[in-house]
Design a protein around this motif. Structure first.
Motif, PDB file in Angstrom:
ATOM      1  N   ASN A 103       3.570  -4.739  -5.865  1.00 48.71           N
ATOM      2  CA  ASN A 103       2.679  -5.618  -5.121  1.00 48.71           C
ATOM      3  C   ASN A 103       1.315  -4.958  -4.904  1.00 48.71           C
ATOM      4  O   ASN A 103       0.273  -5.615  -5.016  1.00 48.71           O
ATOM      5  N   GLU A 104       1.336  -3.643  -4.602  1.00 49.81           N
ATOM      6  CA  GLU A 104       0.076  -2.922  -4.438  1.00 49.81           C
ATOM      7  C   GLU A 104      -0.715  -2.939  -5.745  1.00 49.81           C
ATOM      8  O   GLU A 104      -1.950  -3.106  -5.752  1.00 49.81           O
ATOM      9  N   THR A 105      -0.012  -2.778  -6.862  1.00 48.82           N
ATOM     10  CA  THR A 105      -0.672  -2.791  -8.161  1.00 48.82           C
ATOM     11  C   THR A 105      -1.243  -4.169  -8.488  1.00 48.82           C
ATOM     12  O   THR A 105      -2.388  -4.287  -8.959  1.00 48.82           O
ATOM     13  N   SER A 106      -0.466  -5.217  -8.239  1.00 50.84           N
ATOM     14  CA  SER A 106      -0.946  -6.572  -8.547  1.00 50.84           C
ATOM     15  C   SER A 106      -2.117  -6.974  -7.638  1.00 50.84           C
ATOM     16  O   SER A 106      -3.012  -7.704  -8.065  1.00 50.84           O
ATOM     17  N   ARG A 107      -2.117  -6.479  -6.408  1.00 52.37           N
ATOM     18  CA  ARG A 107      -3.259  -6.743  -5.521  1.00 52.37           C
ATOM     19  C   ARG A 107      -4.523  -6.086  -6.063  1.00 52.37           C
ATOM     20  O   ARG A 107      -5.614  -6.670  -6.011  1.00 52.37           O
ATOM     21  N   VAL A 130       2.143  14.423  -4.766  1.00 54.27           N
ATOM     22  CA  VAL A 130       1.336  13.280  -4.341  1.00 54.27           C
ATOM     23  C   VAL A 130       1.211  13.259  -2.820  1.00 54.27           C
ATOM     24  O   VAL A 130       0.135  12.996  -2.269  1.00 54.27           O
ATOM     25  N   ALA A 131       2.315  13.546  -2.121  1.00 55.70           N
ATOM     26  CA  ALA A 131       2.284  13.543  -0.653  1.00 55.70           C
ATOM     27  C   ALA A 131       1.359  14.633  -0.125  1.00 55.70           C
ATOM     28  O   ALA A 131       0.665  14.439   0.884  1.00 55.70           O
ATOM     29  N   LEU A 132       1.321  15.796  -0.788  1.00 55.62           N
ATOM     30  CA  LEU A 132       0.438  16.882  -0.352  1.00 55.62           C
ATOM     31  C   LEU A 132      -1.034  16.523  -0.538  1.00 55.62           C
ATOM     32  O   LEU A 132      -1.885  16.912   0.259  1.00 55.62           O
ATOM     33  N   VAL A 133      -1.341  15.769  -1.597  1.00 58.95           N
ATOM     34  CA  VAL A 133      -2.730  15.418  -1.892  1.00 58.95           C
ATOM     35  C   VAL A 133      -3.177  14.159  -1.155  1.00 58.95           C
ATOM     36  O   VAL A 133      -4.246  14.114  -0.543  1.00 58.95           O
ATOM     37  N   ALA A 134      -2.313  13.123  -1.202  1.00 56.75           N
ATOM     38  CA  ALA A 134      -2.724  11.805  -0.704  1.00 56.75           C
ATOM     39  C   ALA A 134      -2.134  11.433   0.653  1.00 56.75           C
ATOM     40  O   ALA A 134      -2.523  10.422   1.231  1.00 56.75           O
ATOM     41  N   GLY A 135      -1.170  12.228   1.139  1.00 60.09           N
ATOM     42  CA  GLY A 135      -0.568  11.913   2.434  1.00 60.09           C
ATOM     43  C   GLY A 135       0.582  10.935   2.358  1.00 60.09           C
ATOM     44  O   GLY A 135       1.224  10.657   3.359  1.00 60.09           O
ATOM     45  N   GLN A 136       0.862  10.397   1.182  1.00 63.34           N
ATOM     46  CA  GLN A 136       2.024   9.530   0.959  1.00 63.34           C
ATOM     47  C   GLN A 136       2.537   9.768  -0.456  1.00 63.34           C
ATOM     48  O   GLN A 136       1.778  10.170  -1.335  1.00 63.34           O
ATOM     49  N   ALA A 137       3.855   9.519  -0.649  1.00 60.66           N
ATOM     50  CA  ALA A 137       4.478   9.930  -1.902  1.00 60.66           C
ATOM     51  C   ALA A 137       4.299   8.937  -3.046  1.00 60.66           C
ATOM     52  O   ALA A 137       4.491   9.297  -4.205  1.00 60.66           O
ATOM     53  N   ASP A 138       3.960   7.689  -2.768  1.00 55.84           N
ATOM     54  CA  ASP A 138       3.846   6.682  -3.813  1.00 55.84           C
ATOM     55  C   ASP A 138       2.662   7.025  -4.725  1.00 55.84           C
ATOM     56  O   ASP A 138       1.509   7.052  -4.275  1.00 55.84           O
ATOM     57  N   PRO A 139       2.909   7.299  -6.030  1.00 58.93           N
ATOM     58  CA  PRO A 139       1.823   7.697  -6.930  1.00 58.93           C
ATOM     59  C   PRO A 139       0.980   6.530  -7.441  1.00 58.93           C
ATOM     60  O   PRO A 139       0.051   6.740  -8.219  1.00 58.93           O
ATOM     61  N   ALA A 140       1.296   5.302  -7.019  1.00 59.46           N
ATOM     62  CA  ALA A 140       0.589   4.129  -7.537  1.00 59.46           C
ATOM     63  C   ALA A 140      -0.910   4.235  -7.308  1.00 59.46           C
ATOM     64  O   ALA A 140      -1.717   3.896  -8.179  1.00 59.46           O
ATOM     65  N   GLY A 141      -1.313   4.717  -6.123  1.00 55.63           N
ATOM     66  CA  GLY A 141      -2.741   4.809  -5.812  1.00 55.63           C
ATOM     67  C   GLY A 141      -3.484   5.701  -6.785  1.00 55.63           C
ATOM     68  O   GLY A 141      -4.576   5.370  -7.247  1.00 55.63           O
ATOM     69  N   MET A 142      -2.895   6.869  -7.105  1.00 55.17           N
ATOM     70  CA  MET A 142      -3.536   7.788  -8.045  1.00 55.17           C
ATOM     71  C   MET A 142      -3.656   7.174  -9.440  1.00 55.17           C
ATOM     72  O   MET A 142      -4.678   7.301 -10.112  1.00 55.17           O
ATOM     73  N   ASN A 196      -7.331   4.113 -13.528  1.00 54.58           N
ATOM     74  CA  ASN A 196      -7.327   2.923 -14.390  1.00 54.58           C
ATOM     75  C   ASN A 196      -6.067   2.824 -15.245  1.00 54.58           C
ATOM     76  O   ASN A 196      -6.125   2.472 -16.433  1.00 54.58           O
ATOM     77  N   LEU A 197      -4.935   3.173 -14.657  1.00 55.30           N
ATOM     78  CA  LEU A 197      -3.650   3.110 -15.359  1.00 55.30           C
ATOM     79  C   LEU A 197      -2.714   2.122 -14.668  1.00 55.30           C
ATOM     80  O   LEU A 197      -1.514   2.377 -14.518  1.00 55.30           O
ATOM     81  N   GLY A 198      -3.263   1.001 -14.257  1.00 54.57           N
ATOM     82  CA  GLY A 198      -2.482   0.019 -13.518  1.00 54.57           C
ATOM     83  C   GLY A 198      -1.293  -0.523 -14.290  1.00 54.57           C
ATOM     84  O   GLY A 198      -0.203  -0.699 -13.739  1.00 54.57           O
ATOM     85  N   LEU A 199      -1.464  -0.771 -15.592  1.00 52.54           N
ATOM     86  CA  LEU A 199      -0.354  -1.285 -16.398  1.00 52.54           C
ATOM     87  C   LEU A 199       0.751  -0.242 -16.537  1.00 52.54           C
ATOM     88  O   LEU A 199       1.928  -0.584 -16.633  1.00 52.54           O
ATOM     89  N   SER A 200       0.352   1.033 -16.533  1.00 57.03           N
ATOM     90  CA  SER A 200       1.372   2.096 -16.567  1.00 57.03           C
ATOM     91  C   SER A 200       2.211   2.072 -15.297  1.00 57.03           C
ATOM     92  O   SER A 200       3.423   2.321 -15.335  1.00 57.03           O
ATOM     93  N   VAL A 201       1.583   1.781 -14.167  1.00 49.50           N
ATOM     94  CA  VAL A 201       2.330   1.668 -12.910  1.00 49.50           C
ATOM     95  C   VAL A 201       3.392   0.590 -13.035  1.00 49.50           C
ATOM     96  O   VAL A 201       4.567   0.786 -12.682  1.00 49.50           O
ATOM     97  N   LEU A 202       2.981  -0.577 -13.533  1.00 50.17           N
ATOM     98  CA  LEU A 202       3.925  -1.683 -13.684  1.00 50.17           C
ATOM     99  C   LEU A 202       5.100  -1.286 -14.572  1.00 50.17           C
ATOM    100  O   LEU A 202       6.264  -1.545 -14.246  1.00 50.17           O
TER     101      LEU A 202
END
Length: 410
Positions: A110-114, A237-249, A254-260
């Motif tokens: 959902n985060e990716t599609s948004r 990811v959690a150490l760098v971004a504060g949360q473990a979900d790598p989708a944001g990175m 510009n790798l949104g399709l890879s996330v999907l």
């Protein structure tokens, strides 16, 4: 009992378990270790997984040698009704895992599609992921395990390399210090309990192996490499971004399709195994119930549950799994490998001694969590449970023999 067809080989097991390990649940679990910093977190991940995977392989060997599913093998130690009790626990665990997997995937999708298309439809993503898992189950063992799963795992491997290259582009993550707030033993425990959660499932698959070596090495290597990799990604990811979900990175790169692709494939290959094994446990509990139909029902239940639950209690869920299954399989492994009890006893309806020692092991697990031991709670609980079972079991057997001889002489 009908002997299962032995058709699954090393590469099938390797990719089956690698695909099972590559999941959002494993990444999120790795993120829980962020307070340890990178070096201690990495040590906890590798040490915990080495121990947990060794136990996983031993349970898989029981399934291969005896042709029994994981929960069915607990009849060796606990009897018919004991196995039914643990079937119920396993079904509840796997419905929970199914919902967590679908929930975590739907959030990332959902985060990716948004981000890509301004589409905010969490519920729709839940239903889509659930539908794809249903399709995987319908494909069955020969197509789902051998062909589709191997293809998916190979693609996942390539996509995971892409994800890792993005996550580790910032090499400063390798020197991130501990932030405090988590003892090392707690991180070690959170690494052990993930492979431990698969103990009630692995023999469902290794019973179909052509060889014990193929089942052991394929399952062990596939899971250890995949799960450690995911934990390390989640930690980083959690150490760098504060949360473990790598989708944001990945989205920032510009790798949104890879996330999907990663989230969908990872969730399908893992959740399929949860749902299938839940179906096997339903069959143990209710022998007349079809395994595939039960797996489909579990998937539907998990999908509906994912629409209304959250991830706030994820750590507690992992520890609950450890408390139930660590003492359970300590008793089974002791019985099988140390005491030489390797056959089902049709006349054994319930082994009260084993159940009482198991219950004491569950209570001990929660007491040891409070002590923040260096090796967590699983290791001492399993040793204590196994030692108690062997010691008391031998005394009880000796007493029983003496009792029988007195009856004979009388």
């Amino acid at each position: 009992m009908q002997t299962p067809l032995k058709t699954i080989r090393f590469p099938h097991f390797f990719f089956l378990w690698f695909g099972a390990a590559v999941s959002m649940a494993e990444i999120l679990a790795g993120g829980l270790l962020a307070p340890l910093g990178f070096e201690d977190g990495l040590l906890a991940i590798l040490g915990g997984h080495a121990l947990g995977t060794m136990l996983l392989v031993l349970c898989g060997l029981i399934g291969f040698r005896e042709g029994l599913s994981a929960i069915e093998s607990t009849r060796i130690s606990f009897g018919v009704y004991g196995a039914k009790l643990f079937s119920l626990f396993n079904i509840l665990q796997l419905v929970g895992w199914t919902s967590i997997m679908i929930l975590a995937a739907a959030r990332s999708l959902n985060e990716t599609s948004r981000h890509l298309w301004q589409i905010d439809q969490y519920g729709l993503w839940c239903l889509l992921v659930g539908a794809l898992v249903l399709l995987w189950i319908v494909l069955g063992r020969e197509t789902g395990w051998k062909k589709a799963n191997m293809a998916a795992a190979l693609l996942l491997f390539a996509l995971t390399i892409v994800m890792s290259s993005v996550v580790f582009a910032d090499t400063t993550v390798l020197s991130k210090p501990a932030a405090g707030g988590m003892p090392f033993g707690a991180g070690f425990e959170l690494s052990v309990v993930m492979p431990l959660s698969w103990l009630p499932l692995i023999a469902d698959y290794t019973r179909f192996a052509r060889s014990g070596q193929g089942a052991a090495w394929g399952s062990g290597l596939g899971y250890f490499l995949g799960s450690c990799w995911m934990y390390i990604i989640g930690l980083s990811v959690a150490l760098v971004a504060g949360q473990a979900d790598p989708a944001g990175m990945l989205l920032a790169a510009n790798l949104g399709l890879s996330v999907l692709a990663i989230v969908l494939l990872a969730t399908i290959t893992t959740t399929f195994m949860d749902a299938y094994s839940a179906g096997v446990s339903v069959h143990t509990l209710l022998p007349g119930f079809n395994e595939k139909h039960a797996a489909l029902a579990v998937t539907v239940a998990g999908t509906l549950l994912a629409l209304g639950v959250d991830m706030e209690q994820y750590e507690g869920f992992l520890l609950l799994i450890g408390s139930v299954f660590a003492p359970l399989f300590a008793i089974l492994l002791s019985d099988y490998f140390l005491l030489g009890n390797r056959q089902l006893r049709p006349g054994l309806m319930v082994n009260w001694l084993a159940l009482v020692i198991w219950a004491l092991g569950v209570a001990l697990y929660y007491q040891l969590l409070k002590l923040d031991l260096m090796v967590g709670a699983t290791v001492p609980v399993m040793f204590a449970t196994a030692f108690t079972y062997i010691l008391v079991g031998r005394f009880a057997a000796k007493w029983s023999l003496q009792k029988d001889s007195l009856k004979t002489s009388a």
